[in-house]
Scaffold this motif. Structure first.
Motif, PDB file in Angstrom:
ATOM      1  N   PHE A   2      82.970  65.274  58.002  1.00 32.17           N
ATOM      2  CA  PHE A   2      81.969  66.258  58.397  1.00 32.17           C
ATOM      3  C   PHE A   2      80.625  65.574  58.191  1.00 32.17           C
ATOM      4  O   PHE A   2      80.279  65.199  57.084  1.00 32.17           O
ATOM      5  N   THR A  34      80.769  67.659  63.417  1.00 31.23           N
ATOM      6  CA  THR A  34      79.465  67.052  63.206  1.00 31.23           C
ATOM      7  C   THR A  34      78.381  68.055  63.564  1.00 31.23           C
ATOM      8  O   THR A  34      78.554  68.865  64.473  1.00 31.23           O
ATOM      9  N   SER A  35      77.327  68.038  62.804  1.00 28.84           N
ATOM     10  CA  SER A  35      76.135  68.855  63.060  1.00 28.84           C
ATOM     11  C   SER A  35      76.386  70.350  63.019  1.00 28.84           C
ATOM     12  O   SER A  35      75.627  71.119  63.600  1.00 28.84           O
ATOM     13  N   GLU A  36      77.429  70.789  62.370  1.00 22.75           N
ATOM     14  CA  GLU A  36      77.676  72.224  62.197  1.00 22.75           C
ATOM     15  C   GLU A  36      77.256  72.625  60.787  1.00 22.75           C
ATOM     16  O   GLU A  36      77.517  71.909  59.828  1.00 22.75           O
ATOM     17  N   SER A  37      76.629  73.769  60.673  1.00 20.65           N
ATOM     18  CA  SER A  37      76.204  74.247  59.358  1.00 20.65           C
ATOM     19  C   SER A  37      77.423  74.695  58.553  1.00 20.65           C
ATOM     20  O   SER A  37      78.483  75.009  59.110  1.00 20.65           O
ATOM     21  N   MET A  44      80.247  70.156  51.855  1.00 24.48           N
ATOM     22  CA  MET A  44      81.189  70.760  52.793  1.00 24.48           C
ATOM     23  C   MET A  44      82.620  70.693  52.269  1.00 24.48           C
ATOM     24  O   MET A  44      83.389  71.651  52.386  1.00 24.48           O
ATOM     25  N   TYR A 104      75.569  67.680  58.663  1.00 23.88           N
ATOM     26  CA  TYR A 104      75.495  69.121  58.442  1.00 23.88           C
ATOM     27  C   TYR A 104      74.382  69.410  57.434  1.00 23.88           C
ATOM     28  O   TYR A 104      74.047  68.587  56.601  1.00 23.88           O
TER      29      TYR A 104
END
Length: 140
Positions: A75, A44-47, A88, A78
């Protein structure tokens, strides 16, 4: 995007950024990849660029080539850069489609408020992936 097939192995995984951060430590469960692992991961919250680097790390270490199967969870939150991929999952598929193992996408596990299946790490499981769905079954 599912890659159909069946595999048996030991279920391990979790949050991708957390277990990639453990690489090389005594807590790095991916050091056991030769034991026949089925890996599940989510984040979560990862580019997308950070996830790209984490996948490169797994690929360079030879982990992806030694897995029996992969379960891609949710995911969420992001940011989608202008990188040519729709989302993603499309980027993940570009990496994982080269491996001749079953891969399930958007499996209901991760950081979200909807349906979220429990994953019993360390258990021996059978993974069955079809184009229309996925099953993960415990083996006694």
């Amino acid at each position: 995007m599912n890659q159909p097939g069946e595999a048996e192995g030991v279920l391990v995984g979790g949050n991708l950024s957390v277990f990639c951060g453990l690489a090389g430590s005594e807590y790095d469960f991916l050091n056991r990849a030769d034991e026949g692992l089925i890996l599940f991961f989510e984040d979560t919250s990862e580019s997308m660029s950070k996830v790209d680097r984490m996948l490169h790390q797994l690929e360079i270490r030879g982990i992806l080539a030694r897995l029996k199967g992969i379960i891609v969870g949710h995911f969420s939150k992001y940011k989608k850069p202008d990188c040519g991929f729709a989302d993603m999952y499309e980027m993940l598929h570009e990496y994982l489609r080269h491996y001749d193992i079953p891969v399930s996408y958007d499996f209901p596990v991760g950081h979200h408020s909807g349906l979220n299946y429990p994953m019993v790490e360390g258990s021996r499981v059978r993974l069955k992936v079809g184009y229309g769905g996925t099953g993960v079954y415990g083996i006694k």
